[in-house]
Design a protein around this motif. Sequence first.
Motif, short mmCIF file in Angstrom:
data_model
loop_
_atom_site.label_atom_id
_atom_site.label_comp_id
_atom_site.label_asym_id
_atom_site.label_seq_id
_atom_site.Cartn_x
_atom_site.Cartn_y
_atom_site.Cartn_z
N ALA A 1 -6.64 3.74 -9.62
CA ALA A 1 -5.47 3.05 -9.06
C ALA A 1 -4.19 3.68 -9.59
CB ALA A 1 -5.53 1.57 -9.42
N GLU A 2 -4.20 4.03 -10.88
CA GLU A 2 -2.99 4.61 -11.45
C GLU A 2 -2.78 6.04 -10.92
OE1 GLU A 2 -2.62 4.50 -15.69
OE2 GLU A 2 -0.45 4.50 -15.46
N ARG A 3 -3.88 6.77 -10.76
CA ARG A 3 -3.75 8.13 -10.19
C ARG A 3 -3.14 8.06 -8.79
NH1 ARG A 3 -8.72 9.24 -12.55
NH2 ARG A 3 -9.84 8.81 -10.63
N ALA A 4 -3.64 7.12 -8.00
CA ALA A 4 -3.13 6.99 -6.62
C ALA A 4 -1.66 6.58 -6.63
CB ALA A 4 -3.97 5.97 -5.86
N LEU A 5 -1.32 5.70 -7.55
CA LEU A 5 0.06 5.23 -7.67
C LEU A 5 1.00 6.40 -7.99
CD1 LEU A 5 1.88 2.70 -7.79
CD2 LEU A 5 1.33 2.52 -10.20
N ASN A 6 0.55 7.24 -8.92
CA ASN A 6 1.37 8.39 -9.30
C ASN A 6 1.49 9.41 -8.18
OD1 ASN A 6 2.32 8.55 -12.34
ND2 ASN A 6 0.47 7.33 -12.26
N PRO B 1 1.29 1.85 6.87
CA PRO B 1 1.39 1.00 8.07
C PRO B 1 1.00 -0.43 7.71
CG PRO B 1 -0.62 2.29 8.14
CD PRO B 1 0.13 2.73 6.90
N PRO B 2 1.34 -1.40 8.56
CA PRO B 2 0.93 -2.78 8.30
C PRO B 2 -0.59 -2.89 8.21
CG PRO B 2 2.48 -2.66 10.13
CD PRO B 2 2.11 -1.27 9.80
N GLU C 1 0.80 -1.23 0.00
CA GLU C 1 0.00 0.00 0.00
C GLU C 1 0.83 1.27 0.00
OE1 GLU C 1 -0.54 -2.58 1.86
OE2 GLU C 1 -2.60 -3.23 1.50
N THR C 2 2.12 1.18 0.28
CA THR C 2 2.95 2.37 0.23
C THR C 2 2.87 3.00 -1.16
OG1 THR C 2 4.44 1.57 1.92
CG2 THR C 2 5.33 3.21 0.41
N THR D 1 1.69 8.66 -5.11
CA THR D 1 2.70 8.18 -4.16
C THR D 1 4.11 8.45 -4.67
OG1 THR D 1 2.75 5.92 -5.05
CG2 THR D 1 1.19 6.35 -3.28
N CYS D 2 4.28 8.47 -6.00
CA CYS D 2 5.61 8.86 -6.54
C CYS D 2 5.91 10.29 -6.11
CB CYS D 2 5.63 8.82 -8.07
SG CYS D 2 5.13 7.27 -8.81
#
Lengths: 496, 188
Positions: A66-71, A301-302, A52-53, A73-74
Amino acid sequence: MSRKAIFWILCTTGTLLAVAITAVWMFLGGDRGMLVIGKSTDGHHQIMTTCETCHAAPVFADAAAAERALNQTCRNCHEEELKAAGDSHSRKKFRGPRMAAYRERLDARRCTACHIEHRPEITRAGAVTVAMDFCAACHSEGDQDVRKVRSSHAGLTFNTCASGGCHNYHDNRALYEDFLVRRATQPRVAPLPVHSLSARYRTRQLPEKAALRRRDAIAPESALAEQAVLNQWATSGHAAGGVNCAGCHAPDAAQGAPRAEVEARWVDAPRMRVCEGCHKMEARTFSRGRHGMRGHPLIAPPRDPGRRLEVLGLGGILPEGIAAWLADPVPPTRMTVAESRLPMRADAANGTLNCGTCHRPHAVDIKRAAVQACASCHDDTHTRAYFESTHYGLWQAELAGEAPPGGGVSCATCHLVKIERRGKIMTNHNQNDNLRPNEKMIRSVCLDCHGLGFALDSLADTGLVARNFRGKPAVHVKSIEWAKRRAAAAEGNKGR
Amino acid sequence: MRPGTRKLAGLVLGAAILMAAGVAAEGIPHRRVADMLYLVVSSDRAVYTRKVVQRLTRDKKIITASEHFEDDSALPLPAQMFRFGAELVTDKTEDFSYSLLSLHPINKKNGPGTNMERKGLEYVANNPGKNYYGEEKLGGRRYFTAVYPDYAVAEACVNCHNSHKDSPHADAKVGDVMGGVVIRIPLD
């Protein structure tokens, strides 16, 4: 029903049940290592403690979300660095309707357009996963065709733009045309080679605080009995700055608290947050860099199985013991040397990375932290060659008082560089800010002592980098000549 | 961008977004909305050009203005200030966008990129005082597109355009049409 049919029914049911149990187990909190589709890039492997990080979208989000959220996090980790670099191809430049045609070729609003994780077979330097001629997407047609608007580029192919020492996609602070022209005639080595921020840092006036001496130490008797430690502290910067034992070992005690209170609140091994209390920016940059990124505040977090069940509308159905068994194990907050993917010394394998790893808490010695601490773990050719280099010779000369402050070049001079924030000079503990591509280092470090042309050539010569700059560059980057020629031609045209 | 510049750009952006949001709610025609947005962005840039750049550089000689304003500790050029605002807008909303383009740009990426941009820039260059309006489809979406003439409002503009190594101009004068402001509002 035949025995064969019963056999198949049992097998199918058992398989489906096993798949379902595994899926539920993974969803709730079990190890998902088997789902990783490929080795991550170097550096990111440190934060692969939870999916999830990076994969931060809600569980049942669609692909676009999902891709928006991934980007996002970058950007959580890299945006500050890009902003400081004046990102040449920032995301916002690709937004807006007039960029639609460019986006069809390369949607540069998304980090994942060029950097896809878990694809080691196509990952190049800089974690780039598109073909190296990616510049062609926008700079090969019409008025944007660099082969037409720059006569020097007429015969070039696009796969060398970002690998020849001339351009970077994001950070061109030391590579833009006018910068090259203005520094075209700089000598190989400056007449007085001194890294200015290092010099200012080492000659700074410390705040006027009452320096503490050995007899001023307030600590439990057992601690005061450790004479060697006491002596180290008494000659350290902490004592000179008025930081008594309780400042670190009893951080919860009131300032100037009597011995009884200090003893009551004494902690033998203070945690990193104690250092962070005074060294905020150092700690902040440490948690963004390669030594401390596992301590980044946005590391997920875990997983908590209770909450995961709530997502499914099944909150509270698991007994506490089973929930605890399913929960992700709490990952180690600090990386060990053994987890590094760089060549490291075998005898350092079990070491972890925190402030005390490089800065001995009682004998705070930035000179040790700047070289010896690095070499106590790193064991690559560049590190080993350092001790035979001119840079090391200068460092030794500075330590011996034979070179001016800032005249020596330690590991930290280049990799844990001094920066100035609101008039205060501090050490940037995020190596990534000026590490790769290595031209990022030119302005923050190299140009204080070397000419731009020499720096560009040296950094483009991978063999010279491995030899820690022993010798002369065997590579020549032509960008300065080309920029000068174009500037001269333009001057001539305007004159007519 | 320096803090002062950011504030200025923020004010422009805020005013423009509020205006666009407000008028859209009232059902004002796209053309009228575009005209009003143009008035805001062009007026703010004219004020920055005259009251900040020209006054502090040419008149008072306190500071310079430079394309590399961070390295040179100088003021951003008026065109840069305009573009920074435009980038902030596209970063914050898809309700409208604007850009500063030219048939003869210093930076090639600011040349016409669509047929309508080219038509509009040619129209405002050949028809002094007139604007160009049309509709176009970009990235699968329809837009109302307006192109307004962009004049050299001060000496600072023409000096830079005449001297820059990448500029096709060498004899621009105050009052010349240097390019156009393109405003787009999505129709879908």
